[in-house]
Design a protein around this motif. Structure first.
Motif, PDB file in Angstrom:
ATOM      1  N   ASP A  66      -1.225   3.915 -21.138  1.00 53.17           N
ATOM      2  CA  ASP A  66      -1.884   5.151 -20.742  1.00 53.17           C
ATOM      3  C   ASP A  66      -1.043   6.087 -19.885  1.00 53.17           C
ATOM      4  O   ASP A  66      -1.321   7.267 -19.790  1.00 53.17           O
ATOM      5  N   GLU A  67      -0.045   5.562 -19.223  1.00 47.74           N
ATOM      6  CA  GLU A  67       0.718   6.412 -18.330  1.00 47.74           C
ATOM      7  C   GLU A  67       2.201   6.169 -18.510  1.00 47.74           C
ATOM      8  O   GLU A  67       2.607   5.099 -18.959  1.00 47.74           O
ATOM      9  N   PRO A  68       3.045   7.145 -18.151  1.00 49.68           N
ATOM     10  CA  PRO A  68       4.484   6.946 -18.286  1.00 49.68           C
ATOM     11  C   PRO A  68       4.972   5.884 -17.317  1.00 49.68           C
ATOM     12  O   PRO A  68       4.372   5.642 -16.283  1.00 49.68           O
ATOM     13  N   ASP A  69       6.068   5.261 -17.666  1.00 50.54           N
ATOM     14  CA  ASP A  69       6.678   4.241 -16.809  1.00 50.54           C
ATOM     15  C   ASP A  69       7.217   4.923 -15.560  1.00 50.54           C
ATOM     16  O   ASP A  69       7.973   5.872 -15.621  1.00 50.54           O
ATOM     17  N   LYS A  70       6.839   4.420 -14.379  1.00 48.11           N
ATOM     18  CA  LYS A  70       7.291   4.996 -13.120  1.00 48.11           C
ATOM     19  C   LYS A  70       8.392   4.157 -12.481  1.00 48.11           C
ATOM     20  O   LYS A  70       8.830   4.439 -11.394  1.00 48.11           O
ATOM     21  N   GLY A  71       8.784   3.060 -13.124  1.00 46.41           N
ATOM     22  CA  GLY A  71       9.808   2.198 -12.564  1.00 46.41           C
ATOM     23  C   GLY A  71       9.224   1.110 -11.694  1.00 46.41           C
ATOM     24  O   GLY A  71       8.074   1.171 -11.304  1.00 46.41           O
ATOM     25  N   ILE A  72      10.017   0.133 -11.407  1.00 49.23           N
ATOM     26  CA  ILE A  72       9.593  -1.020 -10.606  1.00 49.23           C
ATOM     27  C   ILE A  72      10.439  -1.056  -9.357  1.00 49.23           C
ATOM     28  O   ILE A  72      11.646  -0.902  -9.395  1.00 49.23           O
ATOM     29  N   GLU A  73       9.817  -1.265  -8.245  1.00 44.63           N
ATOM     30  CA  GLU A  73      10.512  -1.394  -6.960  1.00 44.63           C
ATOM     31  C   GLU A  73      10.463  -2.825  -6.496  1.00 44.63           C
ATOM     32  O   GLU A  73       9.501  -3.488  -6.653  1.00 44.63           O
ATOM     33  N   LEU A 133      -4.349  -4.330  -4.985  1.00 45.05           N
ATOM     34  CA  LEU A 133      -3.092  -3.577  -4.831  1.00 45.05           C
ATOM     35  C   LEU A 133      -1.989  -4.119  -5.729  1.00 45.05           C
ATOM     36  O   LEU A 133      -1.105  -3.365  -6.139  1.00 45.05           O
ATOM     37  N   ALA A 134      -2.015  -5.388  -5.998  1.00 47.82           N
ATOM     38  CA  ALA A 134      -1.040  -6.022  -6.889  1.00 47.82           C
ATOM     39  C   ALA A 134      -1.837  -6.684  -8.009  1.00 47.82           C
ATOM     40  O   ALA A 134      -2.368  -7.774  -7.833  1.00 47.82           O
ATOM     41  N   PRO A 135      -1.951  -6.005  -9.147  1.00 44.94           N
ATOM     42  CA  PRO A 135      -2.748  -6.554 -10.247  1.00 44.94           C
ATOM     43  C   PRO A 135      -2.252  -7.932 -10.686  1.00 44.94           C
ATOM     44  O   PRO A 135      -1.054  -8.223 -10.609  1.00 44.94           O
ATOM     45  N   THR A 136      -3.171  -8.754 -11.147  1.00 44.10           N
ATOM     46  CA  THR A 136      -2.809 -10.113 -11.550  1.00 44.10           C
ATOM     47  C   THR A 136      -1.780 -10.137 -12.678  1.00 44.10           C
ATOM     48  O   THR A 136      -1.006 -11.083 -12.773  1.00 44.10           O
ATOM     49  N   ASP A 137      -1.738  -9.093 -13.493  1.00 37.91           N
ATOM     50  CA  ASP A 137      -0.735  -9.077 -14.567  1.00 37.91           C
ATOM     51  C   ASP A 137       0.663  -8.738 -14.057  1.00 37.91           C
ATOM     52  O   ASP A 137       1.614  -8.691 -14.824  1.00 37.91           O
ATOM     53  N   ARG A 138       0.790  -8.517 -12.756  1.00 39.22           N
ATOM     54  CA  ARG A 138       2.107  -8.284 -12.140  1.00 39.22           C
ATOM     55  C   ARG A 138       2.439  -9.374 -11.123  1.00 39.22           C
ATOM     56  O   ARG A 138       3.256  -9.180 -10.230  1.00 39.22           O
ATOM     57  N   LEU A 197       0.829  -1.208   0.000  1.00 39.72           N
ATOM     58  CA  LEU A 197       0.000   0.000   0.000  1.00 39.72           C
ATOM     59  C   LEU A 197       0.861   1.255   0.000  1.00 39.72           C
ATOM     60  O   LEU A 197       0.629   2.184  -0.771  1.00 39.72           O
ATOM     61  N   ARG A 198       1.889   1.282   0.841  1.00 39.74           N
ATOM     62  CA  ARG A 198       2.782   2.457   0.872  1.00 39.74           C
ATOM     63  C   ARG A 198       3.498   2.657  -0.449  1.00 39.74           C
ATOM     64  O   ARG A 198       3.633   3.783  -0.931  1.00 39.74           O
ATOM     65  N   ASP A 210       3.031   5.792  -3.130  1.00 39.21           N
ATOM     66  CA  ASP A 210       4.186   6.579  -3.565  1.00 39.21           C
ATOM     67  C   ASP A 210       4.375   6.517  -5.077  1.00 39.21           C
ATOM     68  O   ASP A 210       5.385   6.967  -5.595  1.00 39.21           O
ATOM     69  N   GLY A 211       3.414   5.916  -5.779  1.00 41.26           N
ATOM     70  CA  GLY A 211       3.478   5.855  -7.230  1.00 41.26           C
ATOM     71  C   GLY A 211       4.330   4.728  -7.781  1.00 41.26           C
ATOM     72  O   GLY A 211       4.671   4.733  -8.961  1.00 41.26           O
ATOM     73  N   LYS A 212       4.697   3.785  -6.941  1.00 40.01           N
ATOM     74  CA  LYS A 212       5.522   2.655  -7.385  1.00 40.01           C
ATOM     75  C   LYS A 212       4.622   1.527  -7.874  1.00 40.01           C
ATOM     76  O   LYS A 212       3.499   1.359  -7.413  1.00 40.01           O
TER      77      LYS A 212
END
Length: 86
Positions: free
Chosen positions: A79-86, A51-56, A20-21, A25-27
């Motif tokens: 639809d949105e720019p890549d924000k990176g993966i944590e 919170l964690a989509p099935t495609d991830r 959730l955090r 934070d956009g991650k």
């Protein structure tokens, strides 16, 4: 998650707080190597897909790496720019 064969309620809530955090934070969050019991529990409380989509959610890290190699537009639905993966 491949080293987590079982998860109890306190572990679920701790994982939920972290995810959730990160999402607030956009991650983007990806899960790999889920065993059956934790996967069932994460779905039961709605962490997957809310919170964690099935495609991830990936069977293993290799599958996740292949996903990372896709274009950012495909990872984000275009639809949105890549924000990176944590």
């Amino acid at each position: 998650m491949n080293r987590v064969p079982y998860i109890d309620q306190s572990g679920l809530y701790a994982l939920e707080d972290v995810i959730l955090r990160l999402t607030q934070d956009g991650k983007q969050v990806a899960l790999t190597g889920l065993h059956d019991q934790p996967a069932d529990m994460l779905r039961d409380i709605g962490l997957v897909p809310n919170l964690a989509p099935t495609d991830r959610v990936f069977d293993d890290f290799t599958e996740f790496e292949q996903w990372l190699k896709t274009s950012p537009g495909e990872r984000n639905g275009g639809d949105e720019p890549d924000k990176g993966i944590e």
